[in-house]
Design an enzyme around this catalytic site. Structure first.
Site, PDB file in Angstrom:
ATOM      1  N   PHE A  69      -3.516  -0.086   0.677  1.00 27.71           N
ATOM      2  CA  PHE A  69      -2.622   0.852   1.375  1.00 27.71           C
ATOM      3  C   PHE A  69      -1.534   0.053   2.102  1.00 27.71           C
ATOM      4  O   PHE A  69      -1.832  -0.975   2.717  1.00 27.71           O
ATOM      5  CB  PHE A  69      -3.457   1.661   2.371  1.00 27.71           C
ATOM      6  CG  PHE A  69      -2.746   2.845   2.942  1.00 27.71           C
ATOM      7  CD1 PHE A  69      -2.554   3.987   2.184  1.00 27.71           C
ATOM      8  CD2 PHE A  69      -2.267   2.825   4.240  1.00 27.71           C
ATOM      9  CE1 PHE A  69      -1.898   5.091   2.709  1.00 27.71           C
ATOM     10  CE2 PHE A  69      -1.610   3.936   4.779  1.00 27.71           C
ATOM     11  CZ  PHE A  69      -1.434   5.062   4.014  1.00 27.71           C
ATOM     12  N   ASP A 120     -11.632  -2.006   4.699  1.00 28.75           N
ATOM     13  CA  ASP A 120     -11.081  -0.752   5.211  1.00 28.75           C
ATOM     14  C   ASP A 120     -11.840   0.396   4.529  1.00 28.75           C
ATOM     15  O   ASP A 120     -11.815   0.520   3.300  1.00 28.75           O
ATOM     16  CB  ASP A 120      -9.579  -0.690   4.901  1.00 28.75           C
ATOM     17  CG  ASP A 120      -8.908   0.519   5.536  1.00 28.75           C
ATOM     18  OD1 ASP A 120      -9.589   1.548   5.744  1.00 28.75           O
ATOM     19  OD2 ASP A 120      -7.692   0.439   5.803  1.00 28.75           O
ATOM     20  N   TYR A 131      -9.629  10.763  10.843  1.00 31.93           N
ATOM     21  CA  TYR A 131      -9.058  12.087  10.527  1.00 31.93           C
ATOM     22  C   TYR A 131      -9.152  12.477   9.049  1.00 31.93           C
ATOM     23  O   TYR A 131      -8.660  13.523   8.661  1.00 31.93           O
ATOM     24  CB  TYR A 131      -7.599  12.184  10.999  1.00 31.93           C
ATOM     25  CG  TYR A 131      -6.676  11.067  10.518  1.00 31.93           C
ATOM     26  CD1 TYR A 131      -6.157  11.060   9.238  1.00 31.93           C
ATOM     27  CD2 TYR A 131      -6.320  10.032  11.377  1.00 31.93           C
ATOM     28  CE1 TYR A 131      -5.321  10.048   8.811  1.00 31.93           C
ATOM     29  CE2 TYR A 131      -5.476   9.006  10.966  1.00 31.93           C
ATOM     30  CZ  TYR A 131      -4.977   9.021   9.681  1.00 31.93           C
ATOM     31  OH  TYR A 131      -4.154   8.010   9.262  1.00 31.93           O
ATOM     32  N   LYS A 132      -9.760  11.632   8.223  1.00 30.19           N
ATOM     33  CA  LYS A 132      -9.877  11.981   6.798  1.00 30.19           C
ATOM     34  C   LYS A 132     -11.210  12.707   6.596  1.00 30.19           C
ATOM     35  O   LYS A 132     -11.362  13.830   7.059  1.00 30.19           O
ATOM     36  CB  LYS A 132      -9.720  10.728   5.952  1.00 30.19           C
ATOM     37  CG  LYS A 132      -8.265  10.217   6.012  1.00 30.19           C
ATOM     38  CD  LYS A 132      -8.037   8.884   5.359  1.00 30.19           C
ATOM     39  CE  LYS A 132      -6.554   8.503   5.458  1.00 30.19           C
ATOM     40  NZ  LYS A 132      -6.342   7.067   5.378  1.00 30.19           N
ATOM     41  N   ARG A 143      -2.977  13.694  -6.671  1.00 33.39           N
ATOM     42  CA  ARG A 143      -4.240  13.254  -6.097  1.00 33.39           C
ATOM     43  C   ARG A 143      -5.003  14.451  -5.560  1.00 33.39           C
ATOM     44  O   ARG A 143      -4.425  15.301  -4.877  1.00 33.39           O
ATOM     45  CB  ARG A 143      -3.854  12.357  -4.923  1.00 33.39           C
ATOM     46  CG  ARG A 143      -4.695  11.210  -4.618  1.00 33.39           C
ATOM     47  CD  ARG A 143      -4.044  10.361  -3.545  1.00 33.39           C
ATOM     48  NE  ARG A 143      -3.858  11.057  -2.274  1.00 33.39           N
ATOM     49  CZ  ARG A 143      -4.056  10.507  -1.082  1.00 33.39           C
ATOM     50  NH1 ARG A 143      -4.461   9.259  -0.988  1.00 33.39           N
ATOM     51  NH2 ARG A 143      -3.839  11.173   0.020  1.00 33.39           N
TER      52      ARG A 143
HETATM   53  C1  LIG Z   1      -5.216   6.569   5.950  1.00 30.39           C
HETATM   54  C2  LIG Z   1      -5.256   5.090   5.882  1.00 30.39           C
HETATM   55  C3  LIG Z   1      -4.828   4.309   6.955  1.00 30.39           C
HETATM   56  C4  LIG Z   1      -4.232   4.985   8.142  1.00 30.39           C
HETATM   57  O1  LIG Z   1      -3.864   4.123   9.147  1.00 30.39           O
HETATM   58  P1  LIG Z   1      -3.339   4.717  10.517  1.00 30.39           P
HETATM   59  O2  LIG Z   1      -3.230   3.532  11.362  1.00 30.39           O
HETATM   60  O3  LIG Z   1      -4.326   5.741  10.983  1.00 30.39           O
HETATM   61  O4  LIG Z   1      -2.038   5.401  10.266  1.00 30.39           O
HETATM   62  C5  LIG Z   1      -4.961   2.930   6.853  1.00 30.39           C
HETATM   63  N1  LIG Z   1      -5.480   2.356   5.743  1.00 30.39           N
HETATM   64  C6  LIG Z   1      -5.882   3.092   4.691  1.00 30.39           C
HETATM   65  C7  LIG Z   1      -6.456   2.431   3.495  1.00 30.39           C
HETATM   66  C8  LIG Z   1      -5.770   4.471   4.724  1.00 30.39           C
HETATM   67  O5  LIG Z   1      -6.156   5.205   3.676  1.00 30.39           O
END
Ligand SMILES: *Cc1c(COP(=O)(O)O)cnc(C)c1O
Length: 402
Positions: A127, A198, A223-224, A370
């Site tokens: 990401f 992660d 939040y996911k 997705r």
């Molecule tokens: C959703 C997500 C994030 C989100 O990071 P924030 O700091 O909450 O904006 C980070 N890494 C991955 C792989 C994600 O899917």
């Protein structure tokens, strides 16, 4: 993959051990929400809990709330709830900040444990924020670190003795490709490297066992799949053997041994508490705390089994109906998270056409559509209906592009 009959789909819903969980969520009957991997839905218990926290805890207790309502312990209390879902021992997870900030803290801490090594190894499917954080830290440290990116399936071969930290996201946000976390962690350790995982698309989506996999450090998102609400705080994990050996790069007063001594010298708190930075976001932490209760009596193996079945049902229905779409996710369920992605040149228009018809997925450039599957609130019939509607939406988009 063989298509299921409608009778079979009805039977799957009838025999679903998670069937009752749907009623724990605020779900509109007009929408099939396949985006819980971006923002989870609202658990029904959260609004009333928030009302209590706001009007009674904050409104009535005011500053006394810090002691009367245990606000100060929320980061570790909620952390332990999450720890339960990811095979982490009590005292190894805290909730704080965002995933991005937690990555910064742990990557800095991990690099400091391997001072002579210069490579941060990651993959090109990671990401963007994860890579951006690594780039920023590399530049800030000015110690000639290299962020080395390889294709997701080339990671194992790229692990060697130059690697300080293997930093990966377990499930690729675009394709749903799932790394073998235990195996890669083992390979990294064999080469003397540390691992930082992660778990944004893992936590709450399927069983994770950080202890068994011997993971060193991990972060994840509130939040996911955990349904903590927009911008919910994130979490971080430090394996027991690294605690009290790492220095927090963001040395804020809440990570001090005794914040309320108002000491002018920073002294890190013992254990994982040193990774706290500033005052905990009590309202968002309370929402996440309450949202996590949905998981209290859930067997993560049931979640995984249903997730695989939902994904397979979707793939078989969509492939039978929409020849235009190309599966972008691994066909083998063992190599897939809880999402299914397809490639389509007009993906952006298609996601809009779906949304008008009440099916919410999302688009990731250049051509990925997705769909996230959340066994707590999806039925098999939802998935079947979503595939039917996808077929209609493609027919419309195909007409428009002619
Ligand atoms: C959703 C997500 C994030 C989100 O990071 P924030 O700091 O909450 O904006 C980070 N890494 C991955 C792989 C994600 O899917």
């Amino acid at each position: 993959m063989k298509r299921r009959t409608l009778e079979e789909i009805t039977a799957l819903d009838r025999d679903d051990p998670l069937r009752e969980k749907r009623s724990a969520f605020e779900i509109s009957e007009d929408v099939i929400y396949l985006d819980g991997n971006s923002l989870g839905v609202l658990p029904k218990a959260v609004p009333a809990l928030m009302d209590t926290v706001v009007t009674q805890q904050w409104g009535d207790s005011l500053i006394r709330g810090w002691s009367e309502h245990g606000w100060m312990d929320l980061p570790s209390r909620v952390g332990n709830k999450i720890g339960h879902l990811i095979g982490a021992q009590p005292g190894t997870v805290i909730v704080a900040d965002s995933t991005s900030v937690n990555l910064f803290k742990l990557l800095a801490a991990a690099l400091a444990l391997r001072p002579r090594r210069k490579v941060i190894l990651s993959d090109s499917g990671n990401f963007p924020t994860d890579l951006h954080i690594a780039q920023g830290l590399r530049d800030l440290l000015e110690r000639n670190h290299e962020l080395k990116l390889v294709e997701p399936d080339k990671i194992e071969n790229a692990i060697d003795k130059s690697v300080a930290v293997l930093m990966l996201t377990e499930v690729d946000y675009k394709t749903g490709f799932k790394h073998d976390m235990a195996r890669l962690t083992g390979s990294a350790h064999d080469a003397g490297a540390l691992t930082l995982w992660d778990l944004a698309h893992s936590t709450g989506a399927f069983p994770v066992d950080l202890t068994a996999a011997k993971v060193d450090f991990a972060v994840g998102c509130g939040y996911k799949y955990l349904n903590g609400g927009p911008g919910a705080p994130a979490f971080l994990y430090i394996a027991p053997e690294h605690q009290n050996k790492v220095m927090p790069p963001l040395s804020g007063w809440m990570g001090h041994q005794a914040p309320f001594d108002f000491d002018l010298e920073y002294r890190p708190a013992a254990g994982i508490e040193c990774m706290r930075v500033g005052t905990p976001p009590v309202l968002s932490l309370s929402a996440l705390d309450c949202a996590l209760d949905v998981y209290a009596d859930v067997d993560m193996l049931d979640i995984r089994q249903k997730s695989v079945a939902l994904c397979e049902l979707f793939i078989s229905e969509v492939e039978a109906r929409c020849a235009e779409l190309q599966l972008a996710s691994p066909r083998n369920a063992d190599a897939r998270g809880s999402q299914v992605s397809f490639r389509y040149d007009y993906g952006c228009s298609l996601i809009k056409a779906l949304s008008v018809r009440g099916v919410i997925g999302d688009f990731r450039p250049p051509d990925i559509i997705r769909f996230g599957f959340t066994p707590l609130y999806h039925s098999y019939m939802d998935v079947f209906r979503a595939a039917e509607i996808l077929e209609e939406a493609i027919a419309q988009v195909s007409l428009e592009i002619k």
